[in-house]
Scaffold this motif. Structure first.
Motif, PDB file in Angstrom:
ATOM      1  N   ARG A  59       0.854  -1.188   0.000  1.00  0.00           N
ATOM      2  CA  ARG A  59       0.000   0.000   0.000  1.00  0.00           C
ATOM      3  C   ARG A  59       0.888   1.236   0.000  1.00  0.00           C
ATOM      4  O   ARG A  59       1.856   1.335   0.756  1.00  0.00           O
ATOM      5  N   ARG A  60       0.541   2.186  -0.859  1.00  0.00           N
ATOM      6  CA  ARG A  60       1.252   3.467  -0.881  1.00  0.00           C
ATOM      7  C   ARG A  60       0.865   4.233   0.390  1.00  0.00           C
ATOM      8  O   ARG A  60      -0.302   4.473   0.659  1.00  0.00           O
ATOM      9  N   VAL A  61       1.871   4.606   1.151  1.00  0.00           N
ATOM     10  CA  VAL A  61       1.651   5.415   2.345  1.00  0.00           C
ATOM     11  C   VAL A  61       1.834   6.884   1.992  1.00  0.00           C
ATOM     12  O   VAL A  61       1.049   7.733   2.401  1.00  0.00           O
ATOM     13  N   GLY A  62       2.867   7.186   1.199  1.00  0.00           N
ATOM     14  CA  GLY A  62       3.091   8.562   0.786  1.00  0.00           C
ATOM     15  C   GLY A  62       4.176   8.670  -0.263  1.00  0.00           C
ATOM     16  O   GLY A  62       5.083   7.846  -0.329  1.00  0.00           O
ATOM     17  N   VAL A  63       4.039   9.697  -1.096  1.00  0.00           N
ATOM     18  CA  VAL A  63       5.069  10.031  -2.095  1.00  0.00           C
ATOM     19  C   VAL A  63       5.304  11.528  -1.967  1.00  0.00           C
ATOM     20  O   VAL A  63       4.390  12.318  -2.175  1.00  0.00           O
ATOM     21  N   ASP A  64       6.518  11.909  -1.587  1.00  0.00           N
ATOM     22  CA  ASP A  64       6.873  13.315  -1.404  1.00  0.00           C
ATOM     23  C   ASP A  64       7.892  13.695  -2.475  1.00  0.00           C
ATOM     24  O   ASP A  64       9.073  13.353  -2.369  1.00  0.00           O
ATOM     25  N   HIS A  65       7.425  14.377  -3.506  1.00  0.00           N
ATOM     26  CA  HIS A  65       8.316  14.734  -4.617  1.00  0.00           C
ATOM     27  C   HIS A  65       9.353  15.776  -4.197  1.00  0.00           C
ATOM     28  O   HIS A  65      10.462  15.786  -4.741  1.00  0.00           O
ATOM     29  N   ASP A  66       9.021  16.639  -3.242  1.00  0.00           N
ATOM     30  CA  ASP A  66       9.974  17.666  -2.806  1.00  0.00           C
ATOM     31  C   ASP A  66      11.195  17.062  -2.126  1.00  0.00           C
ATOM     32  O   ASP A  66      12.319  17.521  -2.347  1.00  0.00           O
ATOM     33  N   THR A  67      10.989  16.036  -1.301  1.00  0.00           N
ATOM     34  CA  THR A  67      12.117  15.398  -0.618  1.00  0.00           C
ATOM     35  C   THR A  67      12.580  14.126  -1.321  1.00  0.00           C
ATOM     36  O   THR A  67      13.490  13.452  -0.854  1.00  0.00           O
ATOM     37  N   ARG A  68      11.905  13.773  -2.430  1.00  0.00           N
ATOM     38  CA  ARG A  68      12.200  12.559  -3.213  1.00  0.00           C
ATOM     39  C   ARG A  68      12.149  11.317  -2.308  1.00  0.00           C
ATOM     40  O   ARG A  68      13.090  10.514  -2.246  1.00  0.00           O
ATOM     41  N   ARG A  69      11.024  11.170  -1.618  1.00  0.00           N
ATOM     42  CA  ARG A  69      10.852  10.062  -0.672  1.00  0.00           C
ATOM     43  C   ARG A  69       9.515   9.376  -0.924  1.00  0.00           C
ATOM     44  O   ARG A  69       8.491  10.032  -1.059  1.00  0.00           O
ATOM     45  N   ILE A  70       9.561   8.043  -0.980  1.00  0.00           N
ATOM     46  CA  ILE A  70       8.359   7.232  -1.126  1.00  0.00           C
ATOM     47  C   ILE A  70       8.281   6.275   0.066  1.00  0.00           C
ATOM     48  O   ILE A  70       9.308   5.755   0.514  1.00  0.00           O
ATOM     49  N   VAL A  71       7.075   6.095   0.585  1.00  0.00           N
ATOM     50  CA  VAL A  71       6.848   5.207   1.721  1.00  0.00           C
ATOM     51  C   VAL A  71       5.735   4.240   1.350  1.00  0.00           C
ATOM     52  O   VAL A  71       4.722   4.637   0.773  1.00  0.00           O
ATOM     53  N   TYR A  72       5.945   2.975   1.678  1.00  0.00           N
ATOM     54  CA  TYR A  72       4.941   1.950   1.400  1.00  0.00           C
ATOM     55  C   TYR A  72       4.967   0.904   2.504  1.00  0.00           C
ATOM     56  O   TYR A  72       5.937   0.790   3.255  1.00  0.00           O
ATOM     57  N   ALA A  73       3.860   0.148   2.593  1.00  0.00           N
ATOM     58  CA  ALA A  73       3.748  -0.912   3.601  1.00  0.00           C
ATOM     59  C   ALA A  73       3.264  -2.184   2.928  1.00  0.00           C
ATOM     60  O   ALA A  73       2.377  -2.148   2.075  1.00  0.00           O
ATOM     61  N   VAL A  74       3.856  -3.302   3.307  1.00  0.00           N
ATOM     62  CA  VAL A  74       3.391  -4.598   2.824  1.00  0.00           C
ATOM     63  C   VAL A  74       2.142  -4.958   3.612  1.00  0.00           C
ATOM     64  O   VAL A  74       2.157  -4.977   4.845  1.00  0.00           O
ATOM     65  N   VAL A  75       1.053  -5.216   2.895  1.00  0.00           N
ATOM     66  CA  VAL A  75      -0.218  -5.520   3.563  1.00  0.00           C
ATOM     67  C   VAL A  75      -0.693  -6.950   3.317  1.00  0.00           C
ATOM     68  O   VAL A  75      -1.625  -7.412   3.986  1.00  0.00           O
ATOM     69  N   ASP A  76      -0.072  -7.662   2.375  1.00  0.00           N
ATOM     70  CA  ASP A  76      -0.467  -9.036   2.092  1.00  0.00           C
ATOM     71  C   ASP A  76       0.593  -9.660   1.199  1.00  0.00           C
ATOM     72  O   ASP A  76       1.395  -8.961   0.583  1.00  0.00           O
ATOM     73  N   GLY A  77       0.591 -10.976   1.131  1.00  0.00           N
ATOM     74  CA  GLY A  77       1.509 -11.653   0.231  1.00  0.00           C
ATOM     75  C   GLY A  77       1.908 -13.020   0.707  1.00  0.00           C
ATOM     76  O   GLY A  77       1.414 -13.524   1.714  1.00  0.00           O
TER      77      GLY A  77
END
Length: 142
Positions: A59-77
């Motif tokens: 799941r996408r938690v956040g994408v911050d283009h200004d700081t060039r940072r992406i956060v995601y969490a594994v929710v299944d698999g």
């Protein structure tokens, strides 16, 4: 909770690297071809299929283009940790060089060793792939 931090230097501009890393929909397939076999997106989640047979839904938690940072969490698999949250951040280190930091927090702690190994292998592939995105002769992306 185990916290894993890996960092690599990529011989390409932060902008070029972020264009791939920050692409939630196709980033995994673009940054690590061969290591990642497929990425499918539905709303704010993506399903990533890895070469070793592992399939995860992130799941996408956040994408911050200004700081060039992406956060995601594994929710299944196929691997279902109690907690698995990760971020990737691109930091400029000159015009044609940057650092990619990948941080992952995971429970249970026993998953830290295999995840550290997988991240190290993934970063090798990412570096090989993204080092090649910049042609110093032309001054632009290949």
């Amino acid at each position: 909770m185990a916290s894993i931090r890996k960092e690599i230097v990529i011989e390409s501009s932060a902008e070029d690297v972020w264009e791939v890393i920050g692409d939630f929909a196709a980033g995994p397939s673009r940054m690590a071809p061969g290591f990642v076999l497929d990425t499918q997106v539905e709303a704010d989640c993506r399903t990533v299929t890895f070469a070793d047979g592992t399939v995860v839904r992130e799941r996408r938690v956040g994408v911050d283009h200004d700081t060039r940072r992406i956060v995601y969490a594994v929710v299944d698999g196929t691997v279902r940790p109690d907690h698995d949250n990760a971020s990737m951040q691109v930091v400029a280190d000159g015009e044609r060089r940057c650092r990619l930091a990948w941080i992952r927090d995971v429970l249970p702690d026993e998953l830290a060793a295999p995840m550290t190994e997988a991240m190290a292998h993934g970063l090798e592939v990412i570096k090989r792939t993204l080092d090649a995105t910049h042609d110093p002769q032309r001054g632009s992306r290949v």
